[in-house]
Design a protein around this motif. Sequence first.
Motif, PDB file in Angstrom:
ATOM      1  N   GLN A  32       0.807  -1.228   0.000  1.00 12.25           N
ATOM      2  CA  GLN A  32       0.000   0.000   0.000  1.00 12.25           C
ATOM      3  C   GLN A  32       0.830   1.263   0.000  1.00 12.25           C
ATOM      4  O   GLN A  32       0.305   2.352  -0.108  1.00 12.25           O
ATOM      5  CB  GLN A  32      -0.959   0.026   1.194  1.00 12.25           C
ATOM      6  N   PHE A  33       2.131   1.108   0.137  1.00 10.09           N
ATOM      7  CA  PHE A  33       2.947   2.322   0.213  1.00 10.09           C
ATOM      8  C   PHE A  33       3.435   2.791  -1.139  1.00 10.09           C
ATOM      9  O   PHE A  33       3.986   3.880  -1.250  1.00 10.09           O
ATOM     10  CB  PHE A  33       4.155   2.088   1.123  1.00 10.09           C
ATOM     11  N   ILE A  34       3.296   1.966  -2.119  1.00 11.48           N
ATOM     12  CA  ILE A  34       3.830   2.335  -3.428  1.00 11.48           C
ATOM     13  C   ILE A  34       2.734   2.971  -4.265  1.00 11.48           C
ATOM     14  O   ILE A  34       1.593   2.538  -4.246  1.00 11.48           O
ATOM     15  CB  ILE A  34       4.346   1.082  -4.171  1.00 11.48           C
ATOM     16  N   ARG A  35       3.129   4.024  -4.992  1.00 12.69           N
ATOM     17  CA  ARG A  35       2.197   4.607  -5.956  1.00 12.69           C
ATOM     18  C   ARG A  35       2.379   3.831  -7.245  1.00 12.69           C
ATOM     19  O   ARG A  35       3.195   4.174  -8.102  1.00 12.69           O
ATOM     20  CB  ARG A  35       2.494   6.087  -6.159  1.00 12.69           C
ATOM     21  N   TRP A  36       1.594   2.786  -7.383  1.00 16.11           N
ATOM     22  CA  TRP A  36       1.809   1.894  -8.502  1.00 16.11           C
ATOM     23  C   TRP A  36       1.581   2.570  -9.846  1.00 16.11           C
ATOM     24  O   TRP A  36       2.135   2.164 -10.852  1.00 16.11           O
ATOM     25  CB  TRP A  36       0.896   0.682  -8.378  1.00 16.11           C
ATOM     26  N   SER A  37       0.738   3.601  -9.844  1.00 11.33           N
ATOM     27  CA  SER A  37       0.426   4.220 -11.137  1.00 11.33           C
ATOM     28  C   SER A  37       1.654   4.832 -11.782  1.00 11.33           C
ATOM     29  O   SER A  37       1.737   4.914 -13.004  1.00 11.33           O
ATOM     30  CB  SER A  37      -0.661   5.278 -10.954  1.00 11.33           C
ATOM     31  N   THR A  38       2.598   5.282 -10.958  1.00 12.74           N
ATOM     32  CA  THR A  38       3.801   5.859 -11.569  1.00 12.74           C
ATOM     33  C   THR A  38       5.049   5.062 -11.255  1.00 12.74           C
ATOM     34  O   THR A  38       6.161   5.477 -11.546  1.00 12.74           O
ATOM     35  CB  THR A  38       4.020   7.299 -11.058  1.00 12.74           C
ATOM     36  N   PHE A  39       4.855   3.912 -10.645  1.00 12.99           N
ATOM     37  CA  PHE A  39       6.014   3.112 -10.279  1.00 12.99           C
ATOM     38  C   PHE A  39       6.700   2.574 -11.523  1.00 12.99           C
ATOM     39  O   PHE A  39       6.072   2.266 -12.519  1.00 12.99           O
ATOM     40  CB  PHE A  39       5.565   1.981  -9.369  1.00 12.99           C
ATOM     41  N   LYS A  40       7.995   2.470 -11.417  1.00 12.02           N
ATOM     42  CA  LYS A  40       8.778   2.000 -12.555  1.00 12.02           C
ATOM     43  C   LYS A  40       8.372   0.591 -12.923  1.00 12.02           C
ATOM     44  O   LYS A  40       8.263  -0.280 -12.073  1.00 12.02           O
ATOM     45  CB  LYS A  40      10.249   1.959 -12.119  1.00 12.02           C
ATOM     46  N   LEU A  41       8.213   0.376 -14.235  1.00 12.51           N
ATOM     47  CA  LEU A  41       7.842  -0.954 -14.684  1.00 12.51           C
ATOM     48  C   LEU A  41       9.052  -1.873 -14.616  1.00 12.51           C
ATOM     49  O   LEU A  41      10.182  -1.414 -14.721  1.00 12.51           O
ATOM     50  CB  LEU A  41       7.322  -0.875 -16.122  1.00 12.51           C
TER      51      LEU A  41
END
Lengths: 463, 482
Positions: free
Chosen positions: B50-59
């Motif tokens: 829940q701590f990661i902003r997956w929408s902008t997380f590096k692929l």
Amino acid sequence: MEAALEPFREAYASEQPWLVAQFLSPLVRPEDAGRLYDFIRSSNEHQIEGDIRYALKYSRRSRMTPAESSAWTDIFVCYWKAVAEILRAEEAFNQSRLGERQLVTVYEAWKELSTTIMKYISNGGIPSWNIVVMYISANHLRVFAIKADEQLAKLKDVTFNTGFSDDIVSTGPRNVKLEEAARVFNKMFALCLGDRNPDVKESRKWGVYYLANLQFKTYFKLNAISLSKNVVRSIEAQRDLPGFELFPKAHRTAYKYYTGVLAFLQEDYAKAEQYLTEAWDLCYADSKKNQELILTYLIPCRLITKHSIPTVALLSPFPRLERIFAPIVACIKKGDLTGFDNALVAGEDELVKRRIYLTLERGRDIALRNLLRKVFLAQGFEDLKEGQAEAHRVRKSRIPIAQFAAALRMGMHGEGSGQVLDEDEVECMLANMIYKGLMKGYISREHAMVVLNKKGAFPGTGV
Amino acid sequence: PKKVVWPEDVKAYTSRALASENEIPGISREDTNTKLKEVLTYHAENDLLQFIRWSTFKLPQDFLAEERGIPPRFEVASLRPQYSPYEDSIERGWMCPPRTNAVMPVPQHTNSRKRKSVDRDDLRADRAPTPPWEKTKPSLESRMTPAPPKAKKRQRKMAKEMLEMNSKFSADLEKRKQRFQNGNAAQVSSPPSPRSPVVEIAPAGPIVGTCQDLKKRYFRLTSEPDPKTVRPQYILEQTLELLNREWAASSKTDNEYTGMCSQFKSLRQDLTVQRIKNAFTVAVYETHARIALEMQDTGEYNQCQSQLRALYKDVAAGNPTEFLAYRILYYVYTRNKTEMNDVLAELTPTDKADGAVNHALDVRSALALGNYHRFFKLYRTSPNMGINLMNHFVERERLAALANMSKAYLTVSLSFLSDKLAFDDNDKCLEFLREKNAQLPIAHLTDKGGVGYTTVRIKECATLFENMRSSAFGKIDIKGQI
């Protein structure tokens, strides 16, 4: 490859675990110096698996079940790779070109071998008598781990936290590989201990004590004494181990020794004495080194429990022990306190290293007792009262504290210890003697005297 | 392995990773898949989903591209920290507002980093990542096909060697940094970690603090901190001075101590994230340790002590012998034979010459032999803050001495006891004895000069004192804090 594996096949067919273990060892005997090289050269990295499988499975001379042969194929492939690393490291070492992590690679390869053997014993791929092979390979693993750690230690120093902890320093990762190896040993130990096989001959329980000892050695080196306690607890909790006396003497001696030392470190001197004495009795008469180890802890133990000191005769075959203990023992006997202190300081490094310094310190009490006893004897006898025969002569039991103080000061005078011994301190020391049961009587402050028990002022010494 | 519920944005992330338009030539689908699994498992196991902003997380393929020296896709926000719990946290109020004049603007910082990395990674020149705020739209160059396979393999091998060289470099660099450090951690920056940043949450380099507030409450970090909340060293120095003054002036109640502790912990935290390891750090830890000792907080004292132990190895500052003496006294208190042995083994002749260390060693040997007379003398003359540590075990030693004396003496005067047991006066001694034994057999007498004095028939209390002594010497409970 066929020829190379022949001794293995023979050993295996006759179910001789020791010979099999010898075959799978990284060491060579002097008369067979080229063994490892021959083994390596009989194949190469690409074909090794095929070669071994062929030699074990399809060869007419092999007498294994297919499951066994695939297990052994895996094991031998690991062994081959490990030996390749060992030889590579050896050559590099001879040419002084040892890579920085080369010993670590050796360790990793050997770990692969040990864990593979363990895997196949655990899933029944190879018969249980191979636990000997397993634990002997574990022993080699321990040696490799220590060497790998030595190499790693040269690489880095204290590491600093890169994570998010609040504090700058994390306790550095020393002895990483040995810790890893310890975990492997623990798994092997659990494998042996938890064996449910009702058939005693097929049981894996026979490896229990060897692996326990291996763990002790490792934990002692890692300074993780508490983990050793877990091992002891697990063994004690197991109900259906074969009787202790049925295990090989070697295992038993080592086990008693280690549990003795553990008790010693926990200051349970009574138990320590019992175990160490057992180890001493079991110990092979010619293994001087082991005897020396046992005595290193048994002597301080006896000092505490029985207030007794080792005789010169006992120490003479062990020059190292003689060097450490003899001066201390002599001073205790004489009651020479300053001499005792000096001897303790002189041997401090070695004693601290073996963790017996703090125990030997208590020997000072006995030295003190001996000194006080001399004072008591020097007082002479009471005058005979009317009607008492010569045989009723009794020693003077009322001794002024000043006498004791004088004796103590005599020992300290001129040594420049810089400590002034006042009467109060002497009283304190006397009180201690009484409290610890080394002297019987009481102190009378009003008269500045010690009144000793007429029937045995110094228990255990004949007066 | 517990069952993990994948949140929606993680699922979106996954589909983006595997989408064909996001493929990077040169990175196979299998590799992407493996990396994706790695990333997700790591975060799931450590409860970080829940701590990661997956929408902008590096692929995952971007991570792989970085590793292999292939130009990444345009979306990569490479240097901005990926995790920002601070933005969502309620504690926003505590964050200090950025002061534009004092702040080092981050892009500049990035550029300096970039320059450094270009210096070092000549072979990775094509990999210069630009932060998203400098790019407005996807450029064609970033989507160019990479060099032919042969070069790539060599590149990959070089990259691996670079990795190893870089880690060595950064270690040396760290050491050099410490030597030339003048308190400003701003010049410090190590090349960005070439390893995949996902596997370790370690920040790419020490943070440069920009916060100007002197005081700051302590909060445990769960991810990379925002430089706006971290104070640089010159601010921290003022903070320490302020805290010192406050503590000296305070009435040292428990509440005040808790507040003080929080301040110190945040001080320590700021030093850690900025990798400041110098004489100032030592001073901070020493001060906190001393305050903890004063308030008998063994747990906190211990934490500081273990940090100091390692710091002294690298930083030649502070008062190592003072704290060595405390260590010895602490082991006397916990009767930790193993550690005591280790300490004795490590003593150098200089240590042994030091007054405080000598005192502590004398305490140890006095107690080992039961010489209570010497022990209490030493108790009265303990240097620095040793007395705070000794207070922890003075009571049990008093019981031991009483047990001792009650076997050896029949009757003693109260003043004798009071003196021997290092009480301030007879009344305190009597109080102590009464507390332990209500039926204290005392007698009030008068001597020849007509002066009244009290005697105690301690022989009768022998068993009682012995029992109390045994229970006092039972296991020490340090309440789980090592």
